[in-house]
Structure formats: C-alpha cells, structure tokens
Write a protein that holds these residues in place. Structure first.
Motif, PDB file in Angstrom:
ATOM      1  N   ALA A  44       0.809  -1.214   0.000  1.00 15.09           N
ATOM      2  CA  ALA A  44       0.000   0.000   0.000  1.00 15.09           C
ATOM      3  C   ALA A  44       0.844   1.266   0.000  1.00 15.09           C
ATOM      4  O   ALA A  44       0.343   2.343  -0.299  1.00 15.09           O
ATOM      5  N   SER A  45       2.130   1.142   0.326  1.00 12.44           N
ATOM      6  CA  SER A  45       2.996   2.322   0.396  1.00 12.44           C
ATOM      7  C   SER A  45       4.431   1.897   0.126  1.00 12.44           C
ATOM      8  O   SER A  45       4.782   0.711   0.269  1.00 12.44           O
ATOM      9  N   PRO A  46       5.301   2.842  -0.227  1.00 13.43           N
ATOM     10  CA  PRO A  46       6.717   2.495  -0.396  1.00 13.43           C
ATOM     11  C   PRO A  46       7.323   1.932   0.881  1.00 13.43           C
ATOM     12  O   PRO A  46       8.105   0.972   0.832  1.00 13.43           O
ATOM     13  N   ALA A  47       6.979   2.520   2.034  1.00 16.21           N
ATOM     14  CA  ALA A  47       7.525   2.043   3.305  1.00 16.21           C
ATOM     15  C   ALA A  47       7.139   0.600   3.560  1.00 16.21           C
ATOM     16  O   ALA A  47       7.958  -0.221   3.990  1.00 16.21           O
ATOM     17  N   GLU A  48       5.881   0.264   3.286  1.00 15.92           N
ATOM     18  CA  GLU A  48       5.425  -1.121   3.473  1.00 15.92           C
ATOM     19  C   GLU A  48       6.143  -2.057   2.520  1.00 15.92           C
ATOM     20  O   GLU A  48       6.504  -3.185   2.888  1.00 15.92           O
ATOM     21  N   ALA A  49       6.373  -1.608   1.293  1.00 13.43           N
ATOM     22  CA  ALA A  49       7.010  -2.465   0.294  1.00 13.43           C
ATOM     23  C   ALA A  49       8.428  -2.835   0.688  1.00 13.43           C
ATOM     24  O   ALA A  49       8.853  -3.985   0.517  1.00 13.43           O
ATOM     25  N   VAL A  66      12.000  10.110  -7.996  1.00 11.79           N
ATOM     26  CA  VAL A  66      12.839   9.262  -7.159  1.00 11.79           C
ATOM     27  C   VAL A  66      13.042   9.896  -5.787  1.00 11.79           C
ATOM     28  O   VAL A  66      12.941   9.224  -4.754  1.00 11.79           O
ATOM     29  N   ALA A  67      13.315  11.204  -5.763  1.00  4.93           N
ATOM     30  CA  ALA A  67      13.527  11.882  -4.480  1.00  4.93           C
ATOM     31  C   ALA A  67      12.270  11.832  -3.615  1.00  4.93           C
ATOM     32  O   ALA A  67      12.344  11.595  -2.400  1.00  4.93           O
ATOM     33  N   GLY A  71      11.936   9.596  -0.121  1.00  3.96           N
ATOM     34  CA  GLY A  71      11.601  10.212   1.157  1.00  3.96           C
ATOM     35  C   GLY A  71      10.540   9.455   1.926  1.00  3.96           C
ATOM     36  O   GLY A  71      10.400   9.642   3.142  1.00  3.96           O
ATOM     37  N   ARG A  72       9.832   8.560   1.239  1.00  4.14           N
ATOM     38  CA  ARG A  72       8.765   7.794   1.870  1.00  4.14           C
ATOM     39  C   ARG A  72       9.218   6.405   2.315  1.00  4.14           C
ATOM     40  O   ARG A  72       8.443   5.703   2.963  1.00  4.14           O
ATOM     41  N   PHE A  73      10.454   6.007   1.941  1.00  4.22           N
ATOM     42  CA  PHE A  73      10.875   4.662   2.367  1.00  4.22           C
ATOM     43  C   PHE A  73      12.277   4.597   2.950  1.00  4.22           C
ATOM     44  O   PHE A  73      12.631   3.596   3.591  1.00  4.22           O
ATOM     45  N   THR A  74      13.108   5.608   2.756  1.00  8.85           N
ATOM     46  CA  THR A  74      14.514   5.516   3.164  1.00  8.85           C
ATOM     47  C   THR A  74      14.666   5.149   4.636  1.00  8.85           C
ATOM     48  O   THR A  74      15.536   4.345   5.007  1.00  8.85           O
ATOM     49  N   ALA A  75      13.827   5.725   5.494  1.00  5.27           N
ATOM     50  CA  ALA A  75      13.946   5.465   6.934  1.00  5.27           C
ATOM     51  C   ALA A  75      13.667   4.009   7.284  1.00  5.27           C
ATOM     52  O   ALA A  75      14.047   3.547   8.363  1.00  5.27           O
ATOM     53  N   ALA A  96      22.857  12.684  -4.567  1.00  2.00           N
ATOM     54  CA  ALA A  96      21.959  13.142  -3.510  1.00  2.00           C
ATOM     55  C   ALA A  96      21.296  11.962  -2.805  1.00  2.00           C
ATOM     56  O   ALA A  96      21.101  11.985  -1.584  1.00  2.00           O
ATOM     57  N   LEU A  97      20.956  10.915  -3.547  1.00  2.00           N
ATOM     58  CA  LEU A  97      20.396   9.705  -2.929  1.00  2.00           C
ATOM     59  C   LEU A  97      21.421   9.056  -2.004  1.00  2.00           C
ATOM     60  O   LEU A  97      21.101   8.634  -0.895  1.00  2.00           O
ATOM     61  N   ARG A  98      22.649   8.975  -2.484  1.00  2.00           N
ATOM     62  CA  ARG A  98      23.691   8.345  -1.690  1.00  2.00           C
ATOM     63  C   ARG A  98      23.919   9.095  -0.383  1.00  2.00           C
ATOM     64  O   ARG A  98      24.188   8.492   0.667  1.00  2.00           O
ATOM     65  N   ALA A  99      23.804  10.426  -0.436  1.00  2.00           N
ATOM     66  CA  ALA A  99      24.055  11.242   0.746  1.00  2.00           C
ATOM     67  C   ALA A  99      23.017  11.022   1.839  1.00  2.00           C
ATOM     68  O   ALA A  99      23.279  11.309   3.007  1.00  2.00           O
ATOM     69  N   ARG A 100      21.836  10.508   1.464  1.00  2.00           N
ATOM     70  CA  ARG A 100      20.782  10.329   2.454  1.00  2.00           C
ATOM     71  C   ARG A 100      20.618   8.870   2.877  1.00  2.00           C
ATOM     72  O   ARG A 100      19.672   8.527   3.586  1.00  2.00           O
ATOM     73  N   LEU A 101      21.556   8.002   2.499  1.00  2.00           N
ATOM     74  CA  LEU A 101      21.445   6.587   2.853  1.00  2.00           C
ATOM     75  C   LEU A 101      21.586   6.383   4.358  1.00  2.00           C
ATOM     76  O   LEU A 101      22.486   6.944   4.983  1.00  2.00           O
ATOM     77  N   PRO A 102      20.751   5.565   4.956  1.00  2.00           N
ATOM     78  CA  PRO A 102      20.969   5.176   6.354  1.00  2.00           C
ATOM     79  C   PRO A 102      22.252   4.360   6.492  1.00  2.00           C
ATOM     80  O   PRO A 102      22.755   3.781   5.518  1.00  2.00           O
ATOM     81  N   TYR A 103      22.761   4.286   7.689  1.00  2.00           N
ATOM     82  CA  TYR A 103      23.989   3.536   7.949  1.00  2.00           C
ATOM     83  C   TYR A 103      23.821   2.072   7.524  1.00  2.00           C
ATOM     84  O   TYR A 103      22.804   1.436   7.811  1.00  2.00           O
TER      85      TYR A 103
END
Length: 266
Positions: A44-49, A66-67, A71-75, A96-103
């Motif tokens: 139902a959402s990027p986060a769920e996927a 993409v940005a 923003g809806r699933f990176t976390a 810019a995507l790489r800069a926001r990657l979680p650890y």
C-alpha cells in the motif's frame, strides 16, 4: 533468493518486475497508481514495500519522482539492505540519494539502455555503478534483466546513461530534421533514408523509424536536460518539446512531427 521490493511499475518497471518474480525472487511491488501489479504482491505504500526487503529496486520516471518516493521509504531501510536505482536520473541526483542513505545501506546506480521489448525479454543493457561489493551483490538480480556493464564507482552508471541517451536522442532529432529537409532540396525522403541507413548513421536511422520501441518523447527530453545545457543538446530538447501532441509517443514520432512542421512553415 533475496527478498526484493520493486517500486515503479511503468512501461519498463512492470516487465522487469515480472522477470524477477518469474526467477523465483520473493517480490513485493508498489506503484504510484495502484492496480498495476498484474497479480504480483502489491504494497500500500513504499515504506510497506521495502520493510523486510533484502534488495530494493526503484524504476521511476525522473529525479523528482525518485527523491519524493525515496523520502517515503529511506527510513525503513535496515542495515544490510541493498538499494538498486534503475531510474534515469543522472549523476547529480544519484549523489543526492547516496548522501541520504541510512547507515549500512548500499546503493547501486543501474539505469538501462533498451525499451519495453528488451525489458520483457531480459535483454536490456544495464549500466551499473557502485562499490565493488555492492555491485557483486546486485549482479544476480541485474543479470535477470539483461547484460550488466560494470561502469565503475558510485554514480558512473548514471553518468554513462546520461551520455549515451543524450547522443541517441539528439541524433534521432538530427535525422528527423534532415529527412524533413530532403523534399525541399529535391531529394526523395525514401532515398535519403536509404543512403543514411547504408552509412555510419545506420543505427540512428533504424531507431528513428522503430515501430516496436516505447520511449516517450517527454522522457527523452528529460534525459537531454540531465546532460546539461550544451548548445546541440539544448536545441534537440527544444525540438522535442515544440510539439506537445507527441509527448507520450515513442521518440520516433519526432520524425513525422518535424516533417509536418516543416511543411506547415512552407
């Protein structure tokens, strides 16, 4: 088989996702417009996927898309997750995507050359850039989709795609323009096409008259913008944008569009 989340079921994304599912990967998909999953497991959402996925694949239309979706699933990306972005967004947006990657999350930029037919047949050319370990992990997934060309470090796949598609799109516009001019010069357009196809422009002429490709003019114009503001590419982009009626048609539509415009201008 690693669990995959596939985000973006457009012209290219859906046949690519089908190939991954057919290969046996546990697959969850998501699309901005619901109802395109075609029997695949739809979130139902990027986060769920992406929740619990080992590999996340994004195949979206442009840098803004993409940005926004990122923003809806990176976390939700857990350490050890590999993100493969196959969108055509250029090296700046990829950085810019790489800069926001979680650890602990890896990123491979892997845009493709090819249209809907090759996507369904697994015959795309995948231009992959990233850290060596991430590229090796991505390879079994990418090889389900086509031939993988290792381009180098992070951002190199996105950069090479920008270069290659810029050359192709601008060349198709040039071929369309010279064929439109042929009649005014007293040359049969058919004869002009035959001669051009017999020389070094053979591949471009074939692409300009393709009947089985599906690369919308609006996306071709977007890709030219990613290549920067040089005079030739900027002029080609203006040609593509000058006829809004062909925005959703394949790039080859620019050939007839240029002919009609030239005839209308006398």
């Amino acid at each position: 088989m690693e669990k995959i989340a596939f985000l973006g079921l457009g012209r290219m994304g859906l046949p690519m996702a089908r190939r991954l599912a057919a290969a046996g990967h546990p697959l969850t998909v998501w699309n901005r417009s619901p109802g395109r999953a075609d029997g695949l497991t739809e979130a139902a959402s990027p986060a769920e996927a992406v929740r619990g996925a080992d590999v996340v694949v994004t195949m979206l239309s442009d840098p803004a898309a993409v940005a926004e979706v990122a923003g809806r699933f990176t976390a939700e990306l857990a350490p050890g997750t590999l993100w493969i972005d196959m969108s055509s967004i250029g090296p700046e947006a990829t950085a810019a995507l790489r800069a926001r990657l979680p650890y602990g999350v890896g990123l491979v930029d892997a845009p493709v050359m090819g249209s809907v037919g090759p996507a369904a047949a697994g015959e795309l050319l995948v231009l992959a850039g990233g850290e060596d370990a991430d590229l090796e992990r991505a390879r079994p997934v990418l090889e389900r989709l086509g031939r993988v060309r290792h381009c180098g470090g992070p951002g190199s796949g996105a950069a090479l795609k920008t270069v290659a598609i810029g050359a192709i799109v601008a060349s198709v516009a040039v071929v369309g323009e010279v064929l439109a001019a042929a009649g005014e010069l007293g040359v049969s357009p058919e004869l002009a096409r035959e001669v051009l196809a017999a020389g070094p422009l053979a591949g471009v002429v074939a692409r300009a008259h393709s009947t089985d490709s599906d690369f919308p003019v609006r996306l071709a114009a977007k890709d030219l913008a990613l290549a920067g503001g040089g005079p030739v590419l900027s002029a080609a982009r203006e040609v593509l944008l000058a006829d809004p009626s062909i925005a959703e048609q394949d790039l080859s539509a620019v050939v007839d569009s240029l002919r009609r415009r030239r005839q209308a201008n006398g």
